[in-house]
Design a protein around this motif. Sequence first.
Motif, PDB file in Angstrom:
ATOM      1  N   GLY A 118      10.581  20.030  61.795  1.00 56.32           N
ATOM      2  CA  GLY A 118      10.390  19.564  60.344  1.00 56.32           C
ATOM      3  C   GLY A 118       8.802  20.369  59.667  1.00 56.32           C
ATOM      4  N   MET A 119       7.990  21.052  60.994  1.00 54.03           N
ATOM      5  CA  MET A 119       6.837  22.046  60.573  1.00 54.03           C
ATOM      6  C   MET A 119       6.941  23.226  60.231  1.00 54.03           C
ATOM      7  SD  MET A 119       3.942  21.868  60.498  1.00 54.03           S
ATOM      8  CE  MET A 119       2.931  20.622  61.304  1.00 54.03           C
ATOM      9  N   ALA A 120       8.607  23.653  60.868  1.00 53.84           N
ATOM     10  CA  ALA A 120       9.057  25.200  61.132  1.00 53.84           C
ATOM     11  C   ALA A 120       9.505  24.951  59.449  1.00 53.84           C
ATOM     12  CB  ALA A 120       9.564  25.419  61.380  1.00 53.84           C
ATOM     13  N   ALA A 121      10.406  23.562  59.008  1.00 45.52           N
ATOM     14  CA  ALA A 121      11.224  23.960  57.943  1.00 45.52           C
ATOM     15  C   ALA A 121      10.158  24.371  56.832  1.00 45.52           C
ATOM     16  CB  ALA A 121      11.715  22.971  57.406  1.00 45.52           C
ATOM     17  N   GLU A 122       8.693  22.957  56.809  1.00 46.42           N
ATOM     18  CA  GLU A 122       7.947  23.093  55.735  1.00 46.42           C
ATOM     19  C   GLU A 122       6.913  24.731  55.375  1.00 46.42           C
ATOM     20  OE1 GLU A 122       5.208  20.397  54.679  1.00 46.42           O
ATOM     21  OE2 GLU A 122       5.681  19.236  56.653  1.00 46.42           O
ATOM     22  N   TYR A 123       7.464  25.250  56.742  1.00 41.60           N
ATOM     23  CA  TYR A 123       6.631  26.556  56.891  1.00 41.60           C
ATOM     24  C   TYR A 123       7.754  27.689  56.239  1.00 41.60           C
ATOM     25  CZ  TYR A 123       5.917  31.943  57.392  1.00 41.60           C
ATOM     26  OH  TYR A 123       5.419  33.222  57.773  1.00 41.60           O
ATOM     27  N   HIS A 124       8.583  27.534  56.012  1.00 41.43           N
ATOM     28  CA  HIS A 124       9.689  28.187  55.980  1.00 41.43           C
ATOM     29  C   HIS A 124      10.311  27.984  53.674  1.00 41.43           C
ATOM     30  CE1 HIS A 124      11.263  30.571  59.269  1.00 41.43           C
ATOM     31  NE2 HIS A 124      10.736  29.956  59.840  1.00 41.43           N
ATOM     32  N   ALA A 125      10.023  27.021  53.718  1.00 41.19           N
ATOM     33  CA  ALA A 125      10.305  26.334  52.565  1.00 41.19           C
ATOM     34  C   ALA A 125       8.935  27.231  51.555  1.00 41.19           C
ATOM     35  CB  ALA A 125      10.036  24.544  51.883  1.00 41.19           C
ATOM     36  N   ALA A 126       7.562  27.186  51.984  1.00 44.99           N
ATOM     37  CA  ALA A 126       6.472  27.762  51.476  1.00 44.99           C
ATOM     38  C   ALA A 126       7.041  29.422  51.535  1.00 44.99           C
ATOM     39  CB  ALA A 126       5.115  27.919  52.491  1.00 44.99           C
ATOM     40  N   ALA A 127       7.993  30.048  52.753  1.00 42.16           N
ATOM     41  CA  ALA A 127       8.256  31.091  51.753  1.00 42.16           C
ATOM     42  C   ALA A 127       8.915  31.206  50.992  1.00 42.16           C
ATOM     43  CB  ALA A 127       8.674  31.918  54.073  1.00 42.16           C
ATOM     44  N   ALA A 128      10.156  30.399  51.093  1.00 37.51           N
ATOM     45  CA  ALA A 128      10.993  30.730  49.785  1.00 37.51           C
ATOM     46  C   ALA A 128      10.088  30.877  48.625  1.00 37.51           C
ATOM     47  CB  ALA A 128      11.682  29.555  50.319  1.00 37.51           C
ATOM     48  N   LEU A 129       9.520  30.130  48.288  1.00 38.46           N
ATOM     49  CA  LEU A 129       8.726  29.314  47.371  1.00 38.46           C
ATOM     50  C   LEU A 129       8.145  30.798  46.581  1.00 38.46           C
ATOM     51  CD1 LEU A 129       7.008  26.013  47.384  1.00 38.46           C
ATOM     52  CD2 LEU A 129       9.046  26.915  45.603  1.00 38.46           C
TER      53      LEU A 129
END
Length: 240
Positions: A118-129
């Motif tokens: 979940g933490m990794a996903a939050e990071y990659h979501a920010a990168a996608a933004l």
Amino acid sequence: MKASERHHLKQNEFAQTAARVATTVTENRDRLVVYLVIAAVIVAAIGGFSYWRYRMAQQAGMALGDAMAIAQAPVVPAPTLPGATQAAGTYPTEQARAEASLQAFQRVASTFPGSQAGMAAEYHAAAALLTMGKAAEAETAFAVVAGKAGSALYAPMAKLGQAEAQIAQAKYDAAIALLNTLAADRDGILPVDGVLMKLGQASAKAGKTDEAKAAYKRVVDEFPQSIFASEARQQLTLLG
């Protein structure tokens, strides 16, 4: 004492001990049953919780892997032939791929909160933004990850992403301050030479030539074998 007598005495002692144990069990049968039931429930609960955690971690990892696959999927121009459709597993533009990966990462983060995946996903979501050009949203998202991660792997990575988002918004002073902090951590997971290059770029964009030159010079002097050393020398030449 004869051997037969010693053997007989031991038999008596064993019989007496067995009798005492039997009497204790009989007198405290209800209490013992309760204790055994409680112990069995505890063991079952521990085993069940451990299995549940394992299954959740496994599912979270698989979901994260699926989201990562979307983020790395090929970008293939949309077909122009009548009736043709986009090939499965591909996206017509980087923007479309980033939007799809953002949704996938956000699903993982919301489904498995508090987990490593979940933490990794939050990071990659920010990168996608950030990839989508939503720098302000990305800055906020990276800051959230950095706050949650504490001293874990994603904390410095999220801070670097936060600095990138700040640079994209021309918030150079904030980015420079953050990059200086990251560059000072020589024992951290981030390559200091890479952070210094980003610091030089931010300083140059902010018109702080001396600070930019100082950052590039550190790369040349402290990391002469770095893959960034050649570029740092070029930037120093350009800055004069």
